[in-house]
Design an enzyme around this catalytic site. Sequence first.
Site, mmCIF file in Angstrom:
data_model
loop_
_atom_site.group_PDB
_atom_site.id
_atom_site.type_symbol
_atom_site.label_atom_id
_atom_site.label_comp_id
_atom_site.label_asym_id
_atom_site.label_seq_id
_atom_site.Cartn_x
_atom_site.Cartn_y
_atom_site.Cartn_z
ATOM 1 N N SER A 65 0.810 -1.221 0.000
ATOM 2 C CA SER A 65 0.000 0.000 0.000
ATOM 3 C C SER A 65 0.845 1.274 0.000
ATOM 4 O O SER A 65 1.630 1.489 -0.911
ATOM 5 C CB SER A 65 -0.939 -0.067 1.204
ATOM 6 N N GLU A 371 -12.978 5.742 6.177
ATOM 7 C CA GLU A 371 -11.999 6.168 7.162
ATOM 8 C C GLU A 371 -11.548 7.555 6.729
ATOM 9 O O GLU A 371 -11.527 7.865 5.532
ATOM 10 C CB GLU A 371 -10.799 5.215 7.186
ATOM 11 N N ALA A 372 -11.171 8.386 7.713
ATOM 12 C CA ALA A 372 -10.726 9.740 7.379
ATOM 13 C C ALA A 372 -9.570 9.693 6.373
ATOM 14 O O ALA A 372 -9.427 10.572 5.530
ATOM 15 C CB ALA A 372 -10.310 10.469 8.640
ATOM 16 N N ASN A 373 -8.782 8.621 6.413
ATOM 17 C CA ASN A 373 -7.635 8.502 5.512
ATOM 18 C C ASN A 373 -8.014 8.268 4.052
ATOM 19 O O ASN A 373 -7.150 8.183 3.188
ATOM 20 C CB ASN A 373 -6.682 7.404 5.997
ATOM 21 N N SER A 501 -0.683 1.411 16.925
ATOM 22 C CA SER A 501 -0.837 1.195 15.480
ATOM 23 C C SER A 501 -0.901 -0.300 15.192
ATOM 24 O O SER A 501 -0.281 -1.106 15.880
ATOM 25 C CB SER A 501 0.355 1.813 14.752
ATOM 26 N N THR A 503 -0.025 -1.311 12.129
ATOM 27 C CA THR A 503 0.868 -1.520 10.985
ATOM 28 C C THR A 503 2.303 -1.053 11.239
ATOM 29 O O THR A 503 3.183 -1.326 10.440
ATOM 30 C CB THR A 503 0.360 -0.751 9.744
#
Length: 545
Positions: A65, A371-373, A501, A503
């Site tokens: 990603s 999601e805000a992302n 987190s 990730t």
Amino acid sequence: MAQFEEVSKQSILHPKPAGLALQYGTAGFRSNSIHLDHIMFRMGLLAVLRSKKTKSTIGIMVTASHNPEEDNGVKLVDPMGEMLAATWESYATMLANAEQEELISALNEIIEKEGIDKSQEASVFVGKDTRSSSASLSQAVLDGVHALGGHSKDYGLVTTPQLHYMVCCKNTQGKYGDATVEGYYKKLCQAFTQLVGNASNCTDDQKHLCVDGANGIGALKLREMISHLNKGLQVTIFNDGSKGKLNHQCGADFVKVQQKTPTGIQVNPGDRCCSFDGDADRIVYYFADSQQVFHLLDGDKIATLISTFLKELLIQAGLNLKIAVVQTAYANGSSTDYLENTMNVTVRCTKTGVKHLHHAALEFDVGVYFEANGHGTVLFSKAAEDKIQQLAQDSRIDDERKRAALMLQSTINVINQTVGDALSDMLLIEAILAIKGMTVEQWDRIYTDLPNRQLKVKVSDRRVIDTTDAERRAVSPAGLQEAIDNLVKTYRKARSFVRPSGTEDVVRVYAEADTQESADALAHEVSLAVYRLAGGVGEEPKPLH
Ligand code: 16G
Ligand code: MG
């Protein structure tokens, strides 16, 4: 068993470095690509077992990603195009970490626990992003699939959402669409063309969009898709991978976190721009105003635009369907307030991670999750799709209802319901703006974001932080939540939370308040509280100003 002999033989060619342990996290395995060859081979094996268990085709995507180019990763896609079931995430971790000589017994353990019929046929779809390591790593996946006697189809370079789409098409026997990249473009572009047919007098200027492809797969696939668009949209692609580095100072994650324009893109005042991430499952929009001030339209603004559009159409169509928006704790407080109090839409908050949002959205007739992302999509229940379908074919209804029903139908077709999809979301957003005759500035003015700041804190073990209430409150370590509450009280319109987190090896801190200075100061003070109460390592967090 003959198959296991093949697995043993092949696994020697994909050896696990002794002692190396990785975990199937929020978005699969992610690490520096040099550590991943054995993981890929083993995920090929696991996908075969999952395929036998579900008697369906399973997907494997090789991508990391928005991580830097040196990293890579892998995730499995379940039969309807959704994320791998949680129980199998632990099998993935177990299989990945079995030492070389334990591999066969680890496989047998899964087969026994799940009661898998070894004679069942297996089929696996494989896709990869543009990283230089992706070619050999996806070959390792294929080696794993074949070692255990599975059939494979290698889609080569595709976006993550395209692979999810293919898996869903295959397992619905083509009802969801053709399981080809060409079929994907045709379905989405046809729906887009039908939707924008409802826009009157769109000038070429209004049709123009600047896209930052993050130097990744999204840029390649967007270029392919454009040829199916019939001039309904005019796109200029920046960061198309011809010179810049993947995700380096560009892409959706960079733009969202840094709150600034990516490098490699020319933004003139008023230009409508968007950025994809490295595997094109996220999108954010932005523009510079006449004072050259940067404005971000993130996942929350996208969710607002889409849910408003859908709610209006449902009313016009006279359909009594329950619509809801699913967000996470990162959603800007202004967006939640606007949705609940101005739009009167039900809002749900879940933990971070696509699978949690997706799951919650399934509970409604129309579930918009973002999601805000910038990762998000819309899910329509079977009942909702049927009602819309029926209405669109009903010859007795008036023109307004008919038009709304047809637009809902096209929206269903333009949206990739399997997972958030930058290409599909982009088409829907562009169609909505065209139909409403709305500029990006007008869209931005629907509500004003509260200034916010995200920071990271390094601690010796981030698992000491445990949260509740969809990650909005910390239950451990002792005293942390109280400290946050006391800090939040000293600012206006403030909110803050911390979470480990999924990730990266860090604790994330989020703060919002009435001014940027306050949001920055609060984020810093909360970071200090984390550092002091949760075992911070390295230097103490410094103030931002
Ligand atoms: C992954 C998730 C994304 C989430 C992010 C949080 C998927 C497919 N992706 O990218 O939804 O927002 O992780 O990262 O689930 P963090 O835990 O490091 O904050
Ligand atoms: Mg992504």
